[in-house]
Design a protein around this motif. Structure first.
Motif, PDB file in Angstrom:
ATOM      1  N   ASN A 116      15.780  37.745 -14.489  1.00  0.00           N
ATOM      2  CA  ASN A 116      14.955  38.787 -14.532  1.00  0.00           C
ATOM      3  C   ASN A 116      15.533  39.822 -13.337  1.00  0.00           C
ATOM      4  O   ASN A 116      14.946  39.482 -12.373  1.00  0.00           O
ATOM      5  CB  ASN A 116      13.530  38.475 -14.555  1.00  0.00           C
ATOM      6  CG  ASN A 116      12.705  39.923 -14.745  1.00  0.00           C
ATOM      7  OD1 ASN A 116      13.144  40.994 -14.677  1.00  0.00           O
ATOM      8  ND2 ASN A 116      11.602  39.659 -15.353  1.00  0.00           N
TER       9      ASN A 116
ATOM     10  N   LEU B 127      14.211  42.744 -12.672  1.00  0.00           N
ATOM     11  CA  LEU B 127      13.184  43.274 -12.114  1.00  0.00           C
ATOM     12  C   LEU B 127      12.466  42.690 -10.692  1.00  0.00           C
ATOM     13  O   LEU B 127      11.516  43.312 -10.417  1.00  0.00           O
ATOM     14  CB  LEU B 127      12.033  43.756 -13.339  1.00  0.00           C
ATOM     15  CG  LEU B 127      12.380  44.825 -14.121  1.00  0.00           C
ATOM     16  CD1 LEU B 127      13.638  44.667 -14.908  1.00  0.00           C
ATOM     17  CD2 LEU B 127      11.122  45.085 -15.152  1.00  0.00           C
TER      18      LEU B 127
ATOM     19  N   SER C  90      13.296  43.194 -20.543  1.00  0.00           N
ATOM     20  CA  SER C  90      14.020  44.484 -21.180  1.00  0.00           C
ATOM     21  C   SER C  90      13.289  45.652 -22.019  1.00  0.00           C
ATOM     22  O   SER C  90      13.867  46.236 -22.536  1.00  0.00           O
ATOM     23  CB  SER C  90      15.291  43.907 -21.842  1.00  0.00           C
ATOM     24  OG  SER C  90      14.851  43.183 -23.220  1.00  0.00           O
TER      25      SER C  90
ATOM     26  N   ASP D  66       8.497  48.485 -19.136  1.00  0.00           N
ATOM     27  CA  ASP D  66       8.605  47.820 -17.875  1.00  0.00           C
ATOM     28  C   ASP D  66       9.700  48.426 -17.275  1.00  0.00           C
ATOM     29  O   ASP D  66       9.811  48.702 -16.110  1.00  0.00           O
ATOM     30  CB  ASP D  66       8.773  46.505 -18.177  1.00  0.00           C
ATOM     31  CG  ASP D  66       7.418  45.720 -18.508  1.00  0.00           C
ATOM     32  OD1 ASP D  66       6.407  46.326 -18.458  1.00  0.00           O
ATOM     33  OD2 ASP D  66       7.396  44.449 -18.621  1.00  0.00           O
ATOM     34  N   LEU D  67      10.921  48.671 -17.899  1.00  0.00           N
ATOM     35  CA  LEU D  67      11.995  49.195 -17.013  1.00  0.00           C
ATOM     36  C   LEU D  67      11.714  50.682 -16.787  1.00  0.00           C
ATOM     37  O   LEU D  67      12.117  51.030 -15.532  1.00  0.00           O
ATOM     38  CB  LEU D  67      13.172  49.443 -18.130  1.00  0.00           C
ATOM     39  CG  LEU D  67      13.864  47.872 -18.542  1.00  0.00           C
ATOM     40  CD1 LEU D  67      15.004  48.180 -19.676  1.00  0.00           C
ATOM     41  CD2 LEU D  67      14.664  47.458 -17.278  1.00  0.00           C
ATOM     42  N   ASN D  68      10.888  51.530 -17.521  1.00  0.00           N
ATOM     43  CA  ASN D  68      10.714  52.876 -16.937  1.00  0.00           C
ATOM     44  C   ASN D  68       9.759  52.652 -15.637  1.00  0.00           C
ATOM     45  O   ASN D  68       9.718  53.514 -14.960  1.00  0.00           O
ATOM     46  CB  ASN D  68      10.095  53.784 -18.061  1.00  0.00           C
ATOM     47  CG  ASN D  68       9.731  54.824 -17.773  1.00  0.00           C
ATOM     48  OD1 ASN D  68      10.558  55.680 -17.039  1.00  0.00           O
ATOM     49  ND2 ASN D  68       8.242  55.171 -17.742  1.00  0.00           N
TER      50      ASN D  68
ATOM     51  N   ARG E 186       9.487  50.464 -13.536  1.00  0.00           N
ATOM     52  CA  ARG E 186      10.154  49.967 -12.388  1.00  0.00           C
ATOM     53  C   ARG E 186      11.400  50.835 -11.872  1.00  0.00           C
ATOM     54  O   ARG E 186      11.269  51.224 -10.579  1.00  0.00           O
ATOM     55  CB  ARG E 186      10.934  48.627 -12.812  1.00  0.00           C
ATOM     56  CG  ARG E 186      11.685  47.964 -11.362  1.00  0.00           C
ATOM     57  CD  ARG E 186      10.752  47.584 -10.106  1.00  0.00           C
ATOM     58  NE  ARG E 186      11.395  47.051  -8.926  1.00  0.00           N
ATOM     59  CZ  ARG E 186      11.937  45.865  -8.807  1.00  0.00           C
ATOM     60  NH1 ARG E 186      11.185  45.072  -9.674  1.00  0.00           N
ATOM     61  NH2 ARG E 186      12.426  45.453  -8.053  1.00  0.00           N
TER      62      ARG E 186
ATOM     63  N   TYR F 293      21.581  52.607 -14.932  1.00  0.00           N
ATOM     64  CA  TYR F 293      21.077  53.002 -13.730  1.00  0.00           C
ATOM     65  C   TYR F 293      21.966  53.006 -12.637  1.00  0.00           C
ATOM     66  O   TYR F 293      22.440  52.122 -11.975  1.00  0.00           O
ATOM     67  CB  TYR F 293      19.806  52.036 -13.331  1.00  0.00           C
ATOM     68  CG  TYR F 293      18.792  52.180 -14.440  1.00  0.00           C
ATOM     69  CD1 TYR F 293      17.680  52.998 -14.230  1.00  0.00           C
ATOM     70  CD2 TYR F 293      18.881  51.293 -15.518  1.00  0.00           C
ATOM     71  CE1 TYR F 293      16.704  53.195 -15.510  1.00  0.00           C
ATOM     72  CE2 TYR F 293      18.037  51.144 -16.450  1.00  0.00           C
ATOM     73  CZ  TYR F 293      16.974  51.968 -16.521  1.00  0.00           C
ATOM     74  OH  TYR F 293      16.012  52.086 -17.415  1.00  0.00           O
TER      75      TYR F 293
END
Length: 302
Positions: free
Chosen positions: A80, A82, A181, A185-187, A189, A215
């Motif tokens: 992961n 994140l 993914s 959650d991606l936004n 973080r 990114y």
């Protein structure tokens, strides 16, 4: 799309060639994971042929870690991006920094994921002695691997690409949607990606899509592949396990273009600029319903 992916989607719809010795390159000169085409099938299948022969083993020294024993849940936590440790923040990934790390660090990277040199793709270690090539492996040594596969979680596949004895990129591929993914959650973080691009393949028997997020600060990218759900008024891009074919995480050295050379890459369009769909609107739609909509007019862009 699933039939097409079964024939040519790298890493997950194919097995990696054990005789390959150098990173594959696209027409721009950017390395991409190696590809070997298998006959079309209804569902992408990993073909683990590592048991057919064993790779040449490195001379083990005190600097190399011993493989860890992990459950599937523990392995997925390590993968992961994140939740990397404070002393290894992206683009550092489980102790590996593309553009800086060498072969010893790569072997320690695999050891932390539960694999030893004998678990690498046959021939990879021998072929990489000149400093260029791959170290690749299926992450199939989890203590509960059989149970995980029965839950629809086949082993992930990792590809580390080398030039000059240095890791230049890494890819991790899944045949399902890993928990980290999801776009919400991606936004939360990372915020909006620097590149948010979509490709739609309408020429296949089953229309499909590729969705890319890049990114730049962390040199990280994600690519999602799946079936496009056609409706009477357009289509839907759905990011859920029922309609995802593959997900790829990539991390790159600063001089390596992110996600270059992947399937459908030549058909990508910026979602916001070309389709007039804001990223946050996509996040909201996917968070609520698992899909975001494309009108018939937007599909005409392909």
């Amino acid at each position: 799309m699933r039939r097409v992916l079964a024939g040519w989607l790298m890493l997950m719809a194919i097995y990696l060639q054990s005789c390959s010795s150098a990173p594959a390159e696209d027409t721009t000169g950017s390395p991409a994971p190696s590809v070997s085409v298998t006959p079309a099938a209804s569902t992408p299948v990993l073909q683990d042929d590592a048991s057919s022969s064993q790779p040449d083993l490195p001379e083990v020294t005190s600097t190399l870690a011993m493989p860890s024993s992990l459950t599937t849940e523990e392995l997925q936590q390590l993968l992961n991006p994140l939740f990397q440790s404070d002393d290894c923040l992206l683009p550092c990934y489980n102790g590996l920094v593309p553009g800086q790390s060498g072969i010893s660090e790569a072997l320690n990277f695999y050891a932390a994921l539960g694999l030893g040199p004998q678990d690498l793709m046959p021939g990879d270690y021998a072929a990489i002695q000149d400093g260029s090539g791959h170290l690749r492996a299926f992450l199939n040594k989890a203590s509960d691997q059989v149970q995980a596969e029965s839950r629809g979680m086949p082993p992930s596949l990792v590809d580390l690409g080398f030039e000059g004895g240095i890791v230049k990129y890494l890819y991790v591929g899944w045949q399902y949607l890993p928990e980290f993914s999801n776009l919400v959650d991606l936004n939360s973080r990372f915020g909006p990606p620097d590149r948010f691009e979509l490709a739609v393949d309408l020429a296949s028997e089953t229309p499909g899509y590729a969705l890319f997020l890049v990114y730049s600060e962390t040199h990280m990218g994600l690519a999602y592949y799946g079936d496009l759900q056609m409706t009477g008024e357009g289509g839907m891009v759905c990011l859920d396990n029922d309609r995802i074919s593959a997900v790829f995480l990539g991390i790159f050295a600063p001089d390596i273009p992110a996600m270059a050379g992947l399937p459908l890459g030549d058909m990508l369009l910026p979602v916001e600029a070309s389709l007039q769909i804001p990223f946050l609107s996509v996040v909201e739609q996917v968070g609520r319903a698992g899909c975001f909509d494309l009108t018939a007019e937007q599909l005409e862009a392909w």
